[in-house]
Design an enzyme around this catalytic site. Sequence first.
Site, PDB file in Angstrom:
ATOM      1  N   HIS A 105       0.990  -1.328   0.002  1.00  0.00           N
ATOM      2  CA  HIS A 105       0.085   0.077  -0.003  1.00  0.00           C
ATOM      3  C   HIS A 105       0.854   1.187   0.047  1.00  0.00           C
ATOM      4  O   HIS A 105       0.530   2.127   0.600  1.00  0.00           O
ATOM      5  CB  HIS A 105      -1.101  -0.032   1.249  1.00  0.00           C
ATOM      6  CG  HIS A 105      -2.032  -0.985   1.026  1.00  0.00           C
ATOM      7  ND1 HIS A 105      -2.482  -1.638   0.071  1.00  0.00           N
ATOM      8  CD2 HIS A 105      -2.659  -1.714   2.021  1.00  0.00           C
ATOM      9  CE1 HIS A 105      -3.573  -2.305  -0.007  1.00  0.00           C
ATOM     10  NE2 HIS A 105      -3.738  -2.532   1.531  1.00  0.00           N
ATOM     11  N   HIS A 176      -9.641   2.367   0.961  1.00  0.00           N
ATOM     12  CA  HIS A 176      -9.464   1.077   1.706  1.00  0.00           C
ATOM     13  C   HIS A 176     -10.424   1.348   2.697  1.00  0.00           C
ATOM     14  O   HIS A 176     -10.429   0.960   3.881  1.00  0.00           O
ATOM     15  CB  HIS A 176      -8.060   0.970   2.698  1.00  0.00           C
ATOM     16  CG  HIS A 176      -7.547  -0.651   2.513  1.00  0.00           C
ATOM     17  ND1 HIS A 176      -8.305  -1.364   3.354  1.00  0.00           N
ATOM     18  CD2 HIS A 176      -6.481  -1.098   2.305  1.00  0.00           C
ATOM     19  CE1 HIS A 176      -7.955  -2.531   3.447  1.00  0.00           C
ATOM     20  NE2 HIS A 176      -6.739  -2.099   3.043  1.00  0.00           N
ATOM     21  N   GLU A 310     -11.718  -3.221  -2.977  1.00  0.00           N
ATOM     22  CA  GLU A 310     -10.779  -2.229  -3.314  1.00  0.00           C
ATOM     23  C   GLU A 310     -10.429  -2.628  -4.965  1.00  0.00           C
ATOM     24  O   GLU A 310      -9.908  -3.384  -5.106  1.00  0.00           O
ATOM     25  CB  GLU A 310      -9.404  -2.292  -2.445  1.00  0.00           C
ATOM     26  CG  GLU A 310      -9.630  -2.513  -0.872  1.00  0.00           C
ATOM     27  CD  GLU A 310      -8.558  -3.228  -0.050  1.00  0.00           C
ATOM     28  OE1 GLU A 310      -7.435  -2.831  -0.480  1.00  0.00           O
ATOM     29  OE2 GLU A 310      -8.883  -4.372   0.383  1.00  0.00           O
TER      30      GLU A 310
END
Length: 345
Positions: A105, A176, A310
């Site tokens: 991420h 997210h 996502e």
Amino acid sequence: MVNKEKFGVCKDGKSAYLYTIKNEAGMSAKICDFGGIIVNLFVKDKLGQKKDVVLGFDSLAEYEANPPYFGAAIGRCANRINDGRFSLDGKEYQLDCNEGENHLHGGKQGFDKKLWNAEQTSPDSLKLTLFSADNDQHYPGNLIVCVIYTITKNNALLIEYKGLSDKKTLFNMTNHSYFNLDGQDSSSILEHYVSIDADSITTVTENMKSTGEIMPVEGTPLDFRKSKKIGAHINAAHPQIEYVKGFDHNFALNHSSDIIAQAYSEDSGICMSVSTNLPGVQLYTGNYLDENITLKGERKAAQYNAFCLETQYFPNAINYTAFDTPAIEAGQYTQYQTSYEFSVK
């Protein structure tokens, strides 16, 4: 026109604010300029009562730590890059590995840990911009990023992502948010129904590295082509499920219709339809949420409290030529979008 309230003071002494966006039908969201975080998302259930359908925290300090990435804008590169390594035009890059052997991420100080510049020009929309300098988290290129959140007339949260870099780099953003369609104070999403328009997933190893392989879902517990309860096969004896204690997989989208995924709760009557022009979506079912995390209202988290959908380029896609690339060229203006539309049944 601007609905702005102070949320807290960041570790570096800068103030963070919450901005409320809403439509005339009563759907609204509170978004923080720190991390581009969706802190609240209020939608009406079948009785016309408003429910906050995203998990999160009560304080800015908790969002600054935020190990589950609740509600955050993720970048430069969502999901995992094996060993944090990739090459662009023959040049090797080494990113920090912040999840075992994976870069996850965007790194330790990804976009979810940045204070964005916020501009609200209408009651229903918020524009966030960020300058990510060359070598930020060891990514190449000076990158200008824009994320626009809009509550539309048809009760959708529309998220638009825009990027421009002066060097070839990666640009693979997502949001997210952790959803519970019975409300963020509800205990479980195992009775929620989910469908995903995908014939296959990209597989992972035991430590969540991408294998580069595409596995058909036909005949497996990961087949969501027809709507089924999340809890139906979440403990199935299948290696892909056992590796991650539930679902945490990228689905390779068919794009056979505008709606790529849908979630529904019989209890609240809330239905969420997801649309995107990205090639994949990660279904994550909160497998690692536990009582060590304190949610809004001082409630303790628990496994399977919420689910994520996502939208993204495939995990580790930069290292597999068969996957659509998350790389953008120098000077290449890039944009994509995702919509979460809410209705009641």
